[in-house]
Enzyme design. Structure first.
Site, mmCIF file in Angstrom:
data_model
loop_
_atom_site.group_PDB
_atom_site.id
_atom_site.type_symbol
_atom_site.label_atom_id
_atom_site.label_comp_id
_atom_site.label_asym_id
_atom_site.label_seq_id
_atom_site.Cartn_x
_atom_site.Cartn_y
_atom_site.Cartn_z
ATOM 1 N N GLN A 99 0.844 -1.202 0.000
ATOM 2 C CA GLN A 99 0.000 0.000 0.000
ATOM 3 C C GLN A 99 0.882 1.256 0.000
ATOM 4 O O GLN A 99 1.725 1.437 0.880
ATOM 5 C CB GLN A 99 -0.941 0.028 1.206
ATOM 6 C CG GLN A 99 -2.018 1.105 1.006
ATOM 7 C CD GLN A 99 -2.924 1.321 2.198
ATOM 8 O OE1 GLN A 99 -2.441 1.448 3.318
ATOM 9 N NE2 GLN A 99 -4.217 1.397 1.963
ATOM 10 N N TYR A 180 -5.732 10.862 4.060
ATOM 11 C CA TYR A 180 -4.326 11.116 3.733
ATOM 12 C C TYR A 180 -4.233 11.922 2.434
ATOM 13 O O TYR A 180 -5.253 12.313 1.883
ATOM 14 C CB TYR A 180 -3.558 9.788 3.715
ATOM 15 C CG TYR A 180 -3.532 9.190 5.114
ATOM 16 C CD1 TYR A 180 -2.846 9.836 6.143
ATOM 17 C CD2 TYR A 180 -4.260 8.051 5.442
ATOM 18 C CE1 TYR A 180 -2.858 9.338 7.447
ATOM 19 C CE2 TYR A 180 -4.278 7.546 6.743
ATOM 20 C CZ TYR A 180 -3.576 8.206 7.739
ATOM 21 O OH TYR A 180 -3.603 7.732 9.034
ATOM 22 N N ARG A 227 -7.610 2.517 -2.978
ATOM 23 C CA ARG A 227 -8.505 2.430 -1.817
ATOM 24 C C ARG A 227 -9.209 3.764 -1.595
ATOM 25 O O ARG A 227 -8.572 4.818 -1.583
ATOM 26 C CB ARG A 227 -7.701 2.069 -0.564
ATOM 27 C CG ARG A 227 -8.607 1.747 0.617
ATOM 28 C CD ARG A 227 -7.857 1.186 1.803
ATOM 29 N NE ARG A 227 -8.654 0.156 2.435
ATOM 30 C CZ ARG A 227 -8.708 -0.073 3.752
ATOM 31 N NH1 ARG A 227 -7.957 0.630 4.573
ATOM 32 N NH2 ARG A 227 -9.477 -1.017 4.245
ATOM 33 N N GLY A 317 -9.686 -6.540 8.713
ATOM 34 C CA GLY A 317 -8.653 -5.819 9.458
ATOM 35 C C GLY A 317 -8.466 -6.340 10.861
ATOM 36 O O GLY A 317 -7.742 -7.316 11.100
ATOM 37 N N ARG A 318 -9.147 -5.719 11.826
ATOM 38 C CA ARG A 318 -8.883 -6.007 13.241
ATOM 39 C C ARG A 318 -8.952 -7.477 13.630
ATOM 40 O O ARG A 318 -8.076 -7.939 14.371
ATOM 41 C CB ARG A 318 -9.799 -5.135 14.109
ATOM 42 C CG ARG A 318 -9.376 -3.665 14.055
ATOM 43 C CD ARG A 318 -10.449 -2.714 14.483
ATOM 44 N NE ARG A 318 -11.516 -2.623 13.497
ATOM 45 C CZ ARG A 318 -12.478 -1.714 13.505
ATOM 46 N NH1 ARG A 318 -12.510 -0.813 14.470
ATOM 47 N NH2 ARG A 318 -13.405 -1.686 12.573
#
Ligand SMILES: Cc1cc2nc3c(=O)[nH]c(=O)nc-3n(C[C@H](O)[C@H](O)[C@H](O)COP(=O)(O)O)c2cc1C
Length: 365
Positions: A99, A180, A227, A317-318
């Site tokens: 990424q 970002y 993304r 993810g988590r």
């Protein structure tokens, strides 16, 4: 076992063993020099039974830095360091995308020898403080990038893609989500520019398109992903024209024939609440190439999104932090490990809560 979630998935010559992706997650184990290391390779290797491993966000330039001890891909040492990860994942038959990241205003002058972080416009993040190498600090008003500087930013992404290829990655995911730099250009809340990179939805999408075009000169388009976080609020994002903005971006991105578009459709990572959330099915109408969903998915939700045609892959993810053999456990109906304490998410302390976790014997697919 769901046939759909475990059906192999192929884009071009890349054949993935299932439809589950390891979501990109910053784990801050790269040290002050930001050089990927053997511990990180072990972490990714442990999770290589995902159809696709997506690495943590990795900065394309020193200017892009804004997270303590996160990795980069802009020096020879970083390129060499990432080879440990690509070799480890490939040795287990996995596939891995890097990424690509520029934090933009989600940074601090402490990361840049006293120089202000950069963004689309001089608009600061409201709210939270930022962890810098010198401790927690208030966010600063960033410096708006000059138009003449933008080709340099695009060139940094291109150079990072060249290094990613050299390091052995199967492809790259351009991070244009979660507030970002590329997301700061995309959204009207953070982009008040008067040049050809601001003002209209088309102009705000320009930098992203230029970056994707440049990266697609290095990897074939079907090895490049993007993304997006159309519903996101992380890093003080969320703009009233989100639906028009992200519809336009997805429509333009579809023209590239990318590996996949990664849409954070779920609301489990925050929601701006400016209207109805954007769904995968909504993206399906305008985006014809492969789609990856994410945020808050469990096994049942992932199966149903894929079986119902909303998504081609789902990123986790988590739950994957605490359970490295998550695909095998879901396949075998074995419970996942309990979530680890968030204090281990980013700690540079090493293996604890990272590669050292409770586990059961691997069951295999
Ligand atoms: C510890 C942690 C680090 C993350 N780092 C990144 C990152 O580097 N890049 C990114 O795009 N998203 C990042 N995210 C967001 C995740 O990729 C994902 O979108 C989010 O955790 C929601 O998915 P989940 O509900 O399956 O966890 C991070 C999330 C967590 C919890």
């Amino acid at each position: 076992m769901s046939q759909k979630l475990y059906a192999p998935f192929t884009f071009s010559d890349l054949s993935l063993q299932n439809r589950i992706a390891l979501a990109p997650m910053t784990r801050a184990r790269s040290g002050a020099e930001r050089v990927p290391n053997a511990l990180m390779a072990e972490y990714y290797s442990q999770r290589s039974s995902a159809g696709l491993v997506i690495t943590e966000a990795t900065t394309v330039s020193a200017q892009g830095n804004g997270w303590d001890e996160s990795p980069g891909i802009y020096t020879d040492a970083m390129t060499e360091g990432w080879k440990l990860t690509t070799e480890a994942v490939h040795a287990k038959g996995g596939s891995v995308f890097l990424q690509l990241w520029h934090t933009g205003r989600a940074s601090h002058s402490d990361f840049h020898a006293g120089e202000l972080p950069v963004s689309a416009s001089a608009i600061k993040i409201k709210g939270d403080q930022i962890h810098t190498p010198k401790g927690k600090k208030d966010y600063e008003i960033p410096r708006a990038l000059e138009t003449a500087e933008l080709p340099g930013v695009v060139a940094d992404y291109r150079a990072a893609a060249v290094r990613a290829k050299e390091a052995g990655f199967d492809g790259v995911e351009v991070h244009s989500a979660n507030g970002y730099l590329l997301n700061q250009f995309l959204e009207s809340k953070t982009n008040h520019r008067n040049d050809e990179y601001g003002g209209s939805i088309e102009n705000r999408t320009r930098l992203l398109i230029e970056v994707v075009t440049a990266v697609c000169e290095v990897f074939p388009a079907n090895r490049v992903a993007v993304r997006l976080s159309p519903n996101g609020v992380f890093n003080d994002m969320g703009s009233p024209d989100y639906r028009e903005q992200y519809t336009h971006a997805a429509t333009e991105l579809d023209k590239f024939g990318l590996a996949y578009l990664h849409v954070m459709d779920g609301l489990a990572f925050g929601f701006h609440e400016l209207g109805d959330s954007m769904t995968l099915l909504e993206f399906r109408k305008i985006y014809k190439n492969p789609l990856m969903g994410n945020c808050g998915y469990d096994k049942e939700a992932a199966e149903s999104a894929i079986a119902g045609g909303a998504a081609d892959m789902i990123a986790i993810g988590r739950p994957y932090i605490s359970t490295p053999d998550l695909p095998e456990r879901w396949a075998a109906g074995i419970e996942l490990n309990p979530d680890i304490d968030g204090s281990h998410w980013y700690t540079p302390a090493g293996a604890e809560g990272y590669t050292v976790l409770p586990t059961v014997e691997k069951v295999g697919l």
